[in-house]
Write an enzyme that holds these catalytic residues in place. Structure first.
Site, PDB file in Angstrom:
ATOM      1  N   ASN A  61       0.833  -1.203   0.000  1.00 34.65           N
ATOM      2  CA  ASN A  61       0.000   0.000   0.000  1.00 34.65           C
ATOM      3  C   ASN A  61       0.871   1.257   0.000  1.00 34.65           C
ATOM      4  O   ASN A  61       2.001   1.265   0.494  1.00 34.65           O
ATOM      5  CB  ASN A  61      -1.010   0.002   1.154  1.00 34.65           C
ATOM      6  N   GLU A  63       0.330   5.297   0.739  1.00 31.53           N
ATOM      7  CA  GLU A  63      -0.650   6.264   1.251  1.00 31.53           C
ATOM      8  C   GLU A  63      -0.396   7.689   0.746  1.00 31.53           C
ATOM      9  O   GLU A  63       0.628   7.977   0.135  1.00 31.53           O
ATOM     10  CB  GLU A  63      -0.668   6.203   2.781  1.00 31.53           C
ATOM     11  N   CYS A  72      -4.270   0.717  -2.213  1.00 35.48           N
ATOM     12  CA  CYS A  72      -4.203  -0.545  -1.466  1.00 35.48           C
ATOM     13  C   CYS A  72      -3.175  -1.480  -2.097  1.00 35.48           C
ATOM     14  O   CYS A  72      -2.899  -1.413  -3.300  1.00 35.48           O
ATOM     15  CB  CYS A  72      -5.562  -1.246  -1.482  1.00 35.48           C
ATOM     16  N   GLU A  74      -3.414  -4.683  -2.682  1.00 35.10           N
ATOM     17  CA  GLU A  74      -3.969  -5.635  -3.649  1.00 35.10           C
ATOM     18  C   GLU A  74      -4.050  -5.006  -5.033  1.00 35.10           C
ATOM     19  O   GLU A  74      -3.703  -5.620  -6.036  1.00 35.10           O
ATOM     20  CB  GLU A  74      -5.377  -6.086  -3.213  1.00 35.10           C
ATOM     21  N   CYS A 111     -10.508  -4.745   0.909  1.00 34.15           N
ATOM     22  CA  CYS A 111     -11.577  -3.756   1.062  1.00 34.15           C
ATOM     23  C   CYS A 111     -12.559  -3.906  -0.109  1.00 34.15           C
ATOM     24  O   CYS A 111     -12.293  -4.611  -1.087  1.00 34.15           O
ATOM     25  CB  CYS A 111     -10.998  -2.346   1.104  1.00 34.15           C
ATOM     26  N   CYS A 114     -11.148  -3.085  -3.600  1.00 31.91           N
ATOM     27  CA  CYS A 114     -10.245  -4.138  -4.097  1.00 31.91           C
ATOM     28  C   CYS A 114     -11.046  -5.355  -4.556  1.00 31.91           C
ATOM     29  O   CYS A 114     -10.700  -5.991  -5.553  1.00 31.91           O
ATOM     30  CB  CYS A 114      -9.250  -4.539  -3.019  1.00 31.91           C
TER      31      CYS A 114
HETATM   32  N1  THU Z   1      -5.353  -1.334   2.774  1.00 33.21           N
HETATM   33  C1  THU Z   1      -4.863  -2.179   1.833  1.00 33.21           C
HETATM   34  O1  THU Z   1      -3.737  -2.035   1.349  1.00 33.21           O
HETATM   35  N2  THU Z   1      -5.661  -3.214   1.441  1.00 33.21           N
HETATM   36  C2  THU Z   1      -6.936  -3.420   1.885  1.00 33.21           C
HETATM   37  O2  THU Z   1      -7.648  -4.264   1.355  1.00 33.21           O
HETATM   38  C3  THU Z   1      -7.440  -2.631   3.011  1.00 33.21           C
HETATM   39  C4  THU Z   1      -6.669  -1.437   3.364  1.00 33.21           C
HETATM   40  C5  THU Z   1      -4.508  -0.215   3.204  1.00 33.21           C
HETATM   41  C6  THU Z   1      -5.013   1.127   2.745  1.00 33.21           C
HETATM   42  C7  THU Z   1      -4.399   2.030   3.784  1.00 33.21           C
HETATM   43  O3  THU Z   1      -3.077   2.371   3.359  1.00 33.21           O
HETATM   44  C8  THU Z   1      -4.297   1.173   5.023  1.00 33.21           C
HETATM   45  O4  THU Z   1      -4.450  -0.165   4.585  1.00 33.21           O
HETATM   46  C9  THU Z   1      -5.342   1.480   6.083  1.00 33.21           C
HETATM   47  O5  THU Z   1      -6.617   1.448   5.555  1.00 33.21           O
END
Ligand code: THU
Length: 162
Positions: A61, A63, A72, A74, A111, A114
């Protein structure tokens, strides 16, 4: 009439219970945790995709100060895999999540966004994508197809003949 939707998945108590190629993919996902850029949440997610040509592509991920822009693991991994190997299919994706250097107790499940993107990828590839999600102990989950996590998905057929 009432309808039900059932999700069948496997749960494993230890990494060693998985086949060697799955263990390798999970290890790659854990390795990808170091790629995560998470100054805002501190929630690191690493992913590793196995492709039909044998390649493994990792991602994490990434940010953003404008929070909704966060990428994310995935989706960034899927995008990297498709870009680098446009003629191959993604067959499996392993995911690991960690905070403060420790794997989360329970596996991080993808999420909603994704799930929608994984669903589209399955449609494009014409084959399922297995998901292997790692938590700390006693919590490895394996879904045979990512779309099992998205009942009644919105797909291209809903758009009709465009
Ligand atoms: N995140 C992911 O990388 N994958 C997911 O399926 C859920 C959330 C990341 C996004 C963000 O950087 C952190 O987790 C907190 O939400």
């Amino acid at each position: 009439m009432r309808q039900t939707y059932q999700v069948v998945y496997a749960q494993y108590a230890s990494l060693e219970a998985l086949p060697p190629e799955d263990q390798q993919l999970v290890a790659a996902a854990r390795g990808a945790l170091s790629l995560a850029y998470t100054p805002y949440s501190g929630f690191c997610v690493g992913a590793a995709a196995r492709l039909s040509n044998g390649a493994i592509v990792c991602g994490a991920n990434f940010e953003n100060a404008a929070y909704p822009m966060c990428l994310c693991a995935e989706r960034s991994t899927l995008a990297a895999a498709i870009s680098r190997h446009p003629d191959a299919c993604v067959t499996d994706i392993a995911v690991a999540a960690a905070t403060k250097g420790q794997l989360t107790n329970t596996p991080a499940t993808p999420c909603g966004a994704c799930r929608q993107v994984l669903y589209e990828a399955e449609q494009k590839f014409g084959r399922p994508i297995r998901l292997i999600l790692q938590g700390k102990d006693h919590s490895l989950l394996v879904f045979e197809r990512a779309s099992d996590l998205l009942p009644l998905a919105f797909g291209s057929e809903a758009l009709g003949s465009i």
